[in-house]
Design a protein around this motif. Structure first.
Motif, PDB file in Angstrom:
ATOM      1  N   ASN A 312      -6.540  -0.157   1.097  1.00 34.03           N
ATOM      2  CA  ASN A 312      -5.076  -0.969   0.974  1.00 34.03           C
ATOM      3  C   ASN A 312      -5.032  -1.801  -0.142  1.00 34.03           C
ATOM      4  O   ASN A 312      -3.977  -1.963  -0.856  1.00 34.03           O
ATOM      5  CB  ASN A 312      -4.871  -1.523   2.321  1.00 34.03           C
ATOM      6  N   HIS A 313      -6.022  -2.536  -0.292  1.00 38.78           N
ATOM      7  CA  HIS A 313      -6.190  -3.916  -1.485  1.00 38.78           C
ATOM      8  C   HIS A 313      -6.233  -3.171  -2.822  1.00 38.78           C
ATOM      9  O   HIS A 313      -6.516  -3.759  -3.915  1.00 38.78           O
ATOM     10  CB  HIS A 313      -7.240  -4.648  -1.267  1.00 38.78           C
ATOM     11  N   CYS A 333      -1.236  -3.511  -2.238  1.00 34.20           N
ATOM     12  CA  CYS A 333      -0.395  -3.596  -3.254  1.00 34.20           C
ATOM     13  C   CYS A 333       0.363  -1.942  -3.181  1.00 34.20           C
ATOM     14  O   CYS A 333      -0.157  -1.032  -2.685  1.00 34.20           O
ATOM     15  CB  CYS A 333      -0.838  -3.867  -4.311  1.00 34.20           C
ATOM     16  N   GLU A 334       1.280  -1.870  -3.956  1.00 38.01           N
ATOM     17  CA  GLU A 334       2.050  -0.529  -4.348  1.00 38.01           C
ATOM     18  C   GLU A 334       0.995   0.498  -4.944  1.00 38.01           C
ATOM     19  O   GLU A 334       0.009   0.111  -5.736  1.00 38.01           O
ATOM     20  CB  GLU A 334       3.359  -0.844  -5.196  1.00 38.01           C
ATOM     21  N   SER A 335       1.230   1.519  -4.586  1.00 35.57           N
ATOM     22  CA  SER A 335       0.303   2.601  -4.779  1.00 35.57           C
ATOM     23  C   SER A 335       0.209   2.714  -6.343  1.00 35.57           C
ATOM     24  O   SER A 335      -0.748   3.254  -6.817  1.00 35.57           O
ATOM     25  CB  SER A 335       0.866   3.914  -4.205  1.00 35.57           C
ATOM     26  N   GLU A 336       1.049   2.520  -7.192  1.00 36.45           N
ATOM     27  CA  GLU A 336       1.258   2.569  -8.759  1.00 36.45           C
ATOM     28  C   GLU A 336       1.627   1.204  -9.279  1.00 36.45           C
ATOM     29  O   GLU A 336       1.526   1.307 -10.427  1.00 36.45           O
ATOM     30  CB  GLU A 336       2.345   3.753  -9.009  1.00 36.45           C
ATOM     31  N   CYS A 341       2.470  -6.702  -4.804  1.00 31.60           N
ATOM     32  CA  CYS A 341       1.948  -6.751  -3.348  1.00 31.60           C
ATOM     33  C   CYS A 341       2.772  -6.655  -2.309  1.00 31.60           C
ATOM     34  O   CYS A 341       4.190  -6.937  -2.351  1.00 31.60           O
ATOM     35  CB  CYS A 341       1.392  -8.340  -3.280  1.00 31.60           C
ATOM     36  N   LEU A 342       2.237  -5.722  -1.380  1.00 32.70           N
ATOM     37  CA  LEU A 342       3.085  -5.641  -0.024  1.00 32.70           C
ATOM     38  C   LEU A 342       2.827  -6.354   1.209  1.00 32.70           C
ATOM     39  O   LEU A 342       3.497  -6.624   1.794  1.00 32.70           O
ATOM     40  CB  LEU A 342       2.732  -4.012   0.278  1.00 32.70           C
ATOM     41  N   GLN A 343       1.561  -6.785   1.176  1.00 28.40           N
ATOM     42  CA  GLN A 343       0.792  -7.730   2.273  1.00 28.40           C
ATOM     43  C   GLN A 343       0.037  -8.752   1.756  1.00 28.40           C
ATOM     44  O   GLN A 343      -1.036  -8.287   1.091  1.00 28.40           O
ATOM     45  CB  GLN A 343       0.486  -6.890   3.475  1.00 28.40           C
ATOM     46  N   CYS A 344      -0.093  -9.988   2.239  1.00 30.20           N
ATOM     47  CA  CYS A 344      -1.075 -10.962   1.885  1.00 30.20           C
ATOM     48  C   CYS A 344      -2.141 -11.117   2.603  1.00 30.20           C
ATOM     49  O   CYS A 344      -1.918 -10.713   4.015  1.00 30.20           O
ATOM     50  CB  CYS A 344      -0.255 -12.101   1.422  1.00 30.20           C
ATOM     51  N   SER A 345      -3.213 -11.708   2.289  1.00 27.21           N
ATOM     52  CA  SER A 345      -4.157 -12.073   3.283  1.00 27.21           C
ATOM     53  C   SER A 345      -3.788 -12.909   4.695  1.00 27.21           C
ATOM     54  O   SER A 345      -2.710 -13.383   4.285  1.00 27.21           O
ATOM     55  CB  SER A 345      -5.282 -12.745   2.559  1.00 27.21           C
ATOM     56  N   SER A 415      12.187   4.043   5.624  1.00 27.52           N
ATOM     57  CA  SER A 415      12.483   4.335   4.085  1.00 27.52           C
ATOM     58  C   SER A 415      11.179   3.956   3.276  1.00 27.52           C
ATOM     59  O   SER A 415      10.375   3.339   3.669  1.00 27.52           O
ATOM     60  CB  SER A 415      13.673   3.430   3.470  1.00 27.52           C
ATOM     61  N   ASN A 416      11.317   4.702   2.063  1.00 31.26           N
ATOM     62  CA  ASN A 416      10.387   4.290   1.180  1.00 31.26           C
ATOM     63  C   ASN A 416       9.925   2.767   0.598  1.00 31.26           C
ATOM     64  O   ASN A 416       9.122   2.206   0.397  1.00 31.26           O
ATOM     65  CB  ASN A 416      10.540   5.218  -0.158  1.00 31.26           C
ATOM     66  N   PHE A 417      11.312   1.938   0.572  1.00 29.05           N
ATOM     67  CA  PHE A 417      11.311   0.690   0.828  1.00 29.05           C
ATOM     68  C   PHE A 417      10.283  -0.030   1.630  1.00 29.05           C
ATOM     69  O   PHE A 417       9.613  -1.115   1.425  1.00 29.05           O
ATOM     70  CB  PHE A 417      12.619  -0.021   0.471  1.00 29.05           C
ATOM     71  N   ALA A 418      10.347   0.565   2.756  1.00 31.33           N
ATOM     72  CA  ALA A 418       9.637   0.028   3.989  1.00 31.33           C
ATOM     73  C   ALA A 418       8.238   0.200   3.773  1.00 31.33           C
ATOM     74  O   ALA A 418       7.367  -0.761   4.063  1.00 31.33           O
ATOM     75  CB  ALA A 418      10.239   0.623   5.340  1.00 31.33           C
ATOM     76  N   THR A 419       7.790   1.316   3.405  1.00 29.44           N
ATOM     77  CA  THR A 419       6.268   1.447   2.976  1.00 29.44           C
ATOM     78  C   THR A 419       5.839   0.914   1.962  1.00 29.44           C
ATOM     79  O   THR A 419       4.758   0.662   1.768  1.00 29.44           O
ATOM     80  CB  THR A 419       5.920   2.845   3.170  1.00 29.44           C
ATOM     81  N   GLY A 420       6.881   0.853   0.861  1.00 30.19           N
ATOM     82  CA  GLY A 420       6.362   0.208  -0.544  1.00 30.19           C
ATOM     83  C   GLY A 420       5.716   1.338  -1.394  1.00 30.19           C
ATOM     84  O   GLY A 420       5.033   1.065  -2.354  1.00 30.19           O
ATOM     85  N   LYS A 421       5.596   2.621  -0.689  1.00 33.16           N
ATOM     86  CA  LYS A 421       4.658   3.552  -1.422  1.00 33.16           C
ATOM     87  C   LYS A 421       5.563   4.444  -2.440  1.00 33.16           C
ATOM     88  O   LYS A 421       6.612   4.643  -1.816  1.00 33.16           O
ATOM     89  CB  LYS A 421       3.865   4.416  -0.390  1.00 33.16           C
ATOM     90  N   ASN A 422       5.126   4.521  -3.275  1.00 30.76           N
ATOM     91  CA  ASN A 422       6.007   5.741  -4.405  1.00 30.76           C
ATOM     92  C   ASN A 422       5.864   7.076  -4.305  1.00 30.76           C
ATOM     93  O   ASN A 422       4.801   7.534  -4.059  1.00 30.76           O
ATOM     94  CB  ASN A 422       5.707   5.016  -5.887  1.00 30.76           C
TER      95      ASN A 422
END
Length: 437
Positions: A312-313, A333-336, A341-345, A415-422
């Protein structure tokens, strides 16, 4: 049903896949992929390179216009074109008072350790004078470390093959003995050469085969590469690792910590994120192309994530390698994009603005994780968000506590915005295929 267009489509698909295979060439440490071929770093003074760019220079060199050039100061081990010297040899300290750029300044003649610009220890063979922080007095003969006691030189450590006798050192007379009782140099050996043990204080005996260090002929304490320490009831012996091509394995031999150079430690990203650092498999090829290079005691271990997913990181870069997120305290963070960042520590807030949430149903990725929030906070299960402007319109605002409460559960968004993955690559491939039909 079969058409020439379909045939052409499959041909184009094969070309696309071939291009991807070349672009995702897996290279070892100190190599970079150029047109699908792994080649050494093109800068001879580069210690490590990734994707054609040098990321670390050799000792005594520093970056200058993306190239590694020799540091101007001979006592400098790490330098920078703008800041000058960043780290000096032992006995020297970085001084910026002269020109603003770092330069190496001696902490005194024969000084081997600096603290805050002042000598705190001597090079071997000299006695440290705590009164004036100097190293001008030499140690007694065959003594490597000593100190002054009311102007009297007292030896603390003798040279190899000598033992302390009174204030000085005396030669050990037992063959291969590295340390002895200087008062009894013929009968009392304390330490032998590497790969040997003291036998009844009188002789130095070689350890068993594949044993690097031992207490006696039946009890090894350190094994050679490719072997593990098998602790029995009455003995401790070195046995071969049970994983093929394993360089270093844990107890029982079935868990490999490090594979032989040129091979990959194979595991899933889930195992890696759970803290697992071993595998049952060392593989020469990594078909899933998700590779992470890690340092282990000066050596590099290439890891192949057999599920084809980076932890994930990390993100997947253009060469198929896993690369750390570049946002401090980010665990996903986002896949590309390693700066989104999508989620912090835990206990850190993902910085966001309310319009992001309202526009996408969920905050988009952010380039910053905050330890404290000066705006409005929202807690969503194990995630913390900090809205710098206001709470989203779908939430209530507690002006006293600056908390956003109520509202929809953002985690239900699919949605893709929710997952943050491209998913752009899959979409692009589909368009290319449809264009041929």
């Amino acid at each position: 049903f079969w058409t020439e267009k379909m045939s052409s489509c499959l041909t184009n698909l094969a070309l696309i896949l071939s291009f991807l295979a070349l672009a995702n060439c897996i290279c070892q440490h100190n190599e970079t992929a150029i047109q699908g071929v792994c080649t050494p770093c093109d800068d001879n003074n580069c210690a490590d390179c990734t994707n054609g760019l040098c990321t670390k220079c050799k000792v005594g060199f520093g970056f200058s216009f993306d190239k590694c050039t020799k540091c101007l100061d001979t006592n400098c081990v790490e330098c920078d074109e703008v800041k000058g010297c960043l780290n000096c040899n032992p006995g020297f300290t970085v001084d910026t008072s002269f020109s603003g750029k770092g330069m190496c300044k001696s902490c005194g003649l024969n000084c081997g350790l600096c603290k805050n610009g002042i000598c705190a220890g001597c090079v071997p063979g000299y006695a440290f004078n705590a009164k004036d922080a100097t190293c001008t007095e030499t140690c007694p003969a065959d003594c490597s470390e000593c100190h002054l006691n009311h102007d009297e030189k007292i030896c603390d450590v003798c040279n190899p093959e000598f033992g302390i006798s009174g204030d000085g050192c005396k030669k050990c007379e037992i063959k291969d003995c590295q340390l002895c009782d200087g008062e009894q140099p013929t009968i009392d050996c304390k330490k032998c050469k590497p790969n040997q043990f003291v036998h009844r204080s009188l002789t130095c005996t070689t350890c068993p085969k594949n044993c690097l260090a031992c207490k006696d002929e039946n009890h090894c304490t350190e094994c050679a590469n490719g072997f593990y320490l098998d602790k029995g009831l009455f003995s401790e012996k070195c046995e071969p690792c049970k994983v093929a091509s394993c360089f270093k394995c844990k107890a029982a031999g079935s868990e490999c910590e490090m594979c032989q150079p040129g091979t990959f430690l194979s595991m899933t990203s889930k195992d890696y994120m759970s803290g697992k650092d071993t595998s049952h498999i060392c593989t020469s090829k990594c078909s899933k192309i998700k590779v992470l290079n890690e340092d282990h005691d000066g050596k590099v271990q290439s890891i192949c994530f057999e599920d084809g997913v980076c932890p994930n990181h990390m993100i997947t870069n253009e060469f198929g390698h896993c690369q750390d997120c570049k946002v401090d305290n980010c665990i996903d963070c986002e896949s590309e994009n390693d700066k989104s960042c999508l989620q912090c520590s835990e206990e850190y807030y993902l910085k966001a603005v309310s319009t992001q949430w309202e526009g996408a149903g969920y905050p988009l990725a952010s380039g910053e994780c905050l330890q404290t929030c000066a705006g409005y906070t929202l807690k969503d299960k194990n995630k913390l968000f900090c809205f710098t402007d206001a709470c989203p319109k779908t939430y209530k605002t507690n002006e006293k506590t600056k908390e956003c409460t109520g509202g929809p559960d953002p985690t239900t968004t699919t949605s893709n915005f929710a997952t943050g993955k491209n998913t752009s690559f899959a979409f692009l491939l589909a368009i290319l295929l449809l264009a041929q039909l």
